[in-house]
Enzyme design. Structure first.
Site, PDB file in Angstrom:
ATOM      1  N   SER A 151      42.669  45.729  40.757  1.00 39.46           N
ATOM      2  CA  SER A 151      43.903  46.446  40.928  1.00 39.46           C
ATOM      3  C   SER A 151      43.650  48.041  41.107  1.00 39.46           C
ATOM      4  O   SER A 151      42.383  48.637  40.060  1.00 39.46           O
ATOM      5  CB  SER A 151      44.886  46.525  39.914  1.00 39.46           C
ATOM      6  OG  SER A 151      46.171  47.322  39.825  1.00 39.46           O
ATOM      7  N   TYR A 160      47.286  45.597  30.709  1.00 39.60           N
ATOM      8  CA  TYR A 160      46.808  45.041  32.018  1.00 39.60           C
ATOM      9  C   TYR A 160      45.908  45.891  32.928  1.00 39.60           C
ATOM     10  O   TYR A 160      44.884  45.340  33.233  1.00 39.60           O
ATOM     11  CB  TYR A 160      48.422  45.247  33.016  1.00 39.60           C
ATOM     12  CG  TYR A 160      48.032  44.725  34.478  1.00 39.60           C
ATOM     13  CD1 TYR A 160      47.767  43.375  34.776  1.00 39.60           C
ATOM     14  CD2 TYR A 160      48.000  45.730  35.139  1.00 39.60           C
ATOM     15  CE1 TYR A 160      47.832  43.033  36.136  1.00 39.60           C
ATOM     16  CE2 TYR A 160      48.170  45.486  36.461  1.00 39.60           C
ATOM     17  CZ  TYR A 160      47.885  44.372  37.122  1.00 39.60           C
ATOM     18  OH  TYR A 160      47.681  43.947  38.462  1.00 39.60           O
ATOM     19  N   LYS A 162      41.916  44.930  34.227  1.00 36.85           N
ATOM     20  CA  LYS A 162      41.615  44.967  35.742  1.00 36.85           C
ATOM     21  C   LYS A 162      40.372  45.776  35.932  1.00 36.85           C
ATOM     22  O   LYS A 162      39.448  45.702  36.675  1.00 36.85           O
ATOM     23  CB  LYS A 162      42.802  45.569  36.710  1.00 36.85           C
ATOM     24  CG  LYS A 162      44.005  44.553  36.617  1.00 36.85           C
ATOM     25  CD  LYS A 162      43.549  43.360  37.389  1.00 36.85           C
ATOM     26  CE  LYS A 162      44.598  42.493  37.795  1.00 36.85           C
ATOM     27  NZ  LYS A 162      44.176  41.534  38.524  1.00 36.85           N
TER      28      LYS A 162
HETATM   29  P1  NAP Z   1      52.865  37.326  42.453  1.00 32.63           P
HETATM   30  O1  NAP Z   1      53.622  37.633  43.719  1.00 32.63           O
HETATM   31  O2  NAP Z   1      53.859  37.177  41.355  1.00 32.63           O
HETATM   32  O3  NAP Z   1      52.049  35.997  42.733  1.00 32.63           O
HETATM   33  C1  NAP Z   1      52.571  34.735  41.968  1.00 32.63           C
HETATM   34  C2  NAP Z   1      51.668  33.698  42.258  1.00 32.63           C
HETATM   35  O4  NAP Z   1      50.788  33.609  41.339  1.00 32.63           O
HETATM   36  C3  NAP Z   1      52.608  32.671  42.505  1.00 32.63           C
HETATM   37  O5  NAP Z   1      51.845  31.745  43.600  1.00 32.63           O
HETATM   38  C4  NAP Z   1      52.365  31.898  41.237  1.00 32.63           C
HETATM   39  O6  NAP Z   1      52.936  30.558  41.240  1.00 32.63           O
HETATM   40  C5  NAP Z   1      51.063  31.911  40.673  1.00 32.63           C
HETATM   41  N1  NAP Z   1      50.783  32.204  39.378  1.00 32.63           N
HETATM   42  C6  NAP Z   1      51.214  32.834  38.229  1.00 32.63           C
HETATM   43  N2  NAP Z   1      50.808  32.787  37.017  1.00 32.63           N
HETATM   44  C7  NAP Z   1      49.498  31.810  37.507  1.00 32.63           C
HETATM   45  C8  NAP Z   1      48.760  31.105  36.730  1.00 32.63           C
HETATM   46  N3  NAP Z   1      48.561  31.487  35.215  1.00 32.63           N
HETATM   47  N4  NAP Z   1      47.715  30.304  37.257  1.00 32.63           N
HETATM   48  C9  NAP Z   1      47.838  30.018  38.575  1.00 32.63           C
HETATM   49  N5  NAP Z   1      48.764  30.658  39.219  1.00 32.63           N
HETATM   50  C10 NAP Z   1      49.554  31.540  38.825  1.00 32.63           C
HETATM   51  O7  NAP Z   1      51.790  38.314  42.191  1.00 32.63           O
HETATM   52  P2  NAP Z   1      51.112  39.085  43.165  1.00 32.63           P
HETATM   53  O8  NAP Z   1      51.760  40.438  42.977  1.00 32.63           O
HETATM   54  O9  NAP Z   1      50.732  38.506  44.466  1.00 32.63           O
HETATM   55  O10 NAP Z   1      49.403  39.378  42.572  1.00 32.63           O
HETATM   56  C11 NAP Z   1      48.574  39.042  42.876  1.00 32.63           C
HETATM   57  C12 NAP Z   1      47.164  39.661  42.368  1.00 32.63           C
HETATM   58  O11 NAP Z   1      47.346  41.081  42.788  1.00 32.63           O
HETATM   59  C13 NAP Z   1      47.240  39.598  40.836  1.00 32.63           C
HETATM   60  O12 NAP Z   1      45.830  39.607  40.209  1.00 32.63           O
HETATM   61  C14 NAP Z   1      47.774  41.242  40.407  1.00 32.63           C
HETATM   62  O13 NAP Z   1      47.261  41.611  39.059  1.00 32.63           O
HETATM   63  C15 NAP Z   1      47.062  42.138  41.671  1.00 32.63           C
HETATM   64  N6  NAP Z   1      47.807  42.971  42.009  1.00 32.63           N
HETATM   65  C16 NAP Z   1      49.054  43.175  42.512  1.00 32.63           C
HETATM   66  C17 NAP Z   1      49.724  44.451  42.781  1.00 32.63           C
HETATM   67  C18 NAP Z   1      50.818  44.352  43.212  1.00 32.63           C
HETATM   68  O14 NAP Z   1      51.787  45.536  43.143  1.00 32.63           O
HETATM   69  N7  NAP Z   1      51.844  43.372  43.525  1.00 32.63           N
HETATM   70  C19 NAP Z   1      49.085  45.580  42.555  1.00 32.63           C
HETATM   71  C20 NAP Z   1      47.580  45.393  42.184  1.00 32.63           C
HETATM   72  C21 NAP Z   1      47.182  44.142  41.736  1.00 32.63           C
HETATM   73  P3  NAP Z   1      53.548  29.583  39.970  1.00 32.63           P
HETATM   74  O15 NAP Z   1      54.498  30.127  39.501  1.00 32.63           O
HETATM   75  O16 NAP Z   1      53.626  28.015  40.784  1.00 32.63           O
HETATM   76  O17 NAP Z   1      52.180  29.464  39.095  1.00 32.63           O
END
Ligand code: NAP
Length: 253
Positions: A144, A157, A161
């Site tokens: 991130s 968090y 990262k």
């Molecule tokens: P998200 O939309 O909340 O994605 C959730 C996904 O993760 C769902 O498929 C959920 O399905 C699954 N999940 C949650 N906990 C899990 C676990 N313990 N094991 C396996 N699957 C799990 O999140 P996102 O924003 O796409 O984030 C994805 C990645 O990008 C993360 O590493 C996050 O730190 C990083 N990131 C995100 C942002 C942002 O702004 N969104 C920014 C920087 C970095 P289930 O509920 O079925 O498990």
């Protein structure tokens, strides 16, 4: 024209929604066979159905990355259904704590580091021998921009990262002689459920986008193309790199 990931087999964790889903979709659109996974069977089934409706070659499996038996099943599924692993995208992460860093309870700290860092390491440990059997591979760890600049509200968090960026550097030493490349994706603010608190309310959104040069929040699909590129042979001389997808948000150390 041959698709750039034709013949490749990929695992993407947390890939039934958000950034993980967009990555799984793009890898499959570029020709890879993809193992899609997350904690809940219903979410896995829905994602697989959506992807298969585009005629993509995917298989779904329940995998809570924190559970050893689920991690084993994830790896076994790729081997049994597709015959090996070439690409691993470690995307799962949690953030159970908001507030000043020293207010973070030990239990929340442990959960953040267990899921975001330790399980990434353990999955690499399980997957690398499979990549070796195929003569190499590509690992992409989702970090991130907050790994470069841990912020005041989600400090633990952010530090986790930062650790992912360090894990990438440490892995590169051991995996380069095996022809396994390791790179990171560092998203900025992307519109997913994970980041909802920052964009759902219009006031919060205004504050959150103030330092984004493109002046808007990103979409999950905007993170996917670069991962497909890093996973492909087009990136054969790229390892130990981190690519920001942040709309120009301040993100360097
Ligand atoms: P998200 O939309 O909340 O994605 C959730 C996904 O993760 C769902 O498929 C959920 O399905 C699954 N999940 C949650 N906990 C899990 C676990 N313990 N094991 C396996 N699957 C799990 O999140 P996102 O924003 O796409 O984030 C994805 C990645 O990008 C993360 O590493 C996050 O730190 C990083 N990131 C995100 C942002 C942002 O702004 N969104 C920014 C920087 C970095 P289930 O509920 O079925 O498990």
């Amino acid at each position: 024209m041959a698709q750039k990931l034709a013949g490749k087999i990929a695992i993407v964790t947390a890939s039934t929604d958000g950034i993980g889903y967009a990555i799984a979709e793009k890898l499959a659109q570029d020709g890879a066979k993809v193992v899609v996974s997350s904690r809940k069977q219903a979410n896995v089934d829905a994602a697989v159905k959506k992807l298969k409706s585009q005629n993509l070659d995917v298989v779904g499996v329940v995998c809570h990355v924190g559970k050893p038996e689920d991690r084993d099943r994830l790896v076994t599924t790729a081997i049994e259904k597709y015959g090996g692993i070439d690409i691993f995208v470690s995307n799962a992460a949690v953030n159970p704590f908001f507030g000043p860093i020293l207010d973070c309870p030990e239990s929340a700290w442990d959960k953040i580091f267990d899921i975001n860092v330790k399980t990434t390491f353990l999955l690499c440990k399980a997957i690398v021998p499979q990549m070796q059997k195929r003569g190499g591979g590509s690992i992409i760890l989702v970090s991130s921009t907050s790994g470069y600049e841990p912020n005041a509200i989600i400090g633990p968090y952010g530090v986790s990262k930062t650790a992912v960026l360090g894990l990438k550097k440490a892995l590169v030493h051991q995996l380069s002689p095996m022809n396994i490349r390791v790179n990171c994706l560092a998203p900025g603010l992307i519109k997913t459920r994970f980041s909802e608190a920052l964009w759902k309310d219009s006031n919060n959104l205004k504050i959150a986008t103030q330092n984004i040069k493109l002046g808007r929040i990103g979409e999950a699909r905007e993170c996917a193309g670069i991962v497909a590129f890093l996973a492909s042979d087009e990136a054969s001389y790229i390892t130990d790199e981190t690519v920001m997808v942040s709309g120009g948000a301040q993100s360097r150390l």
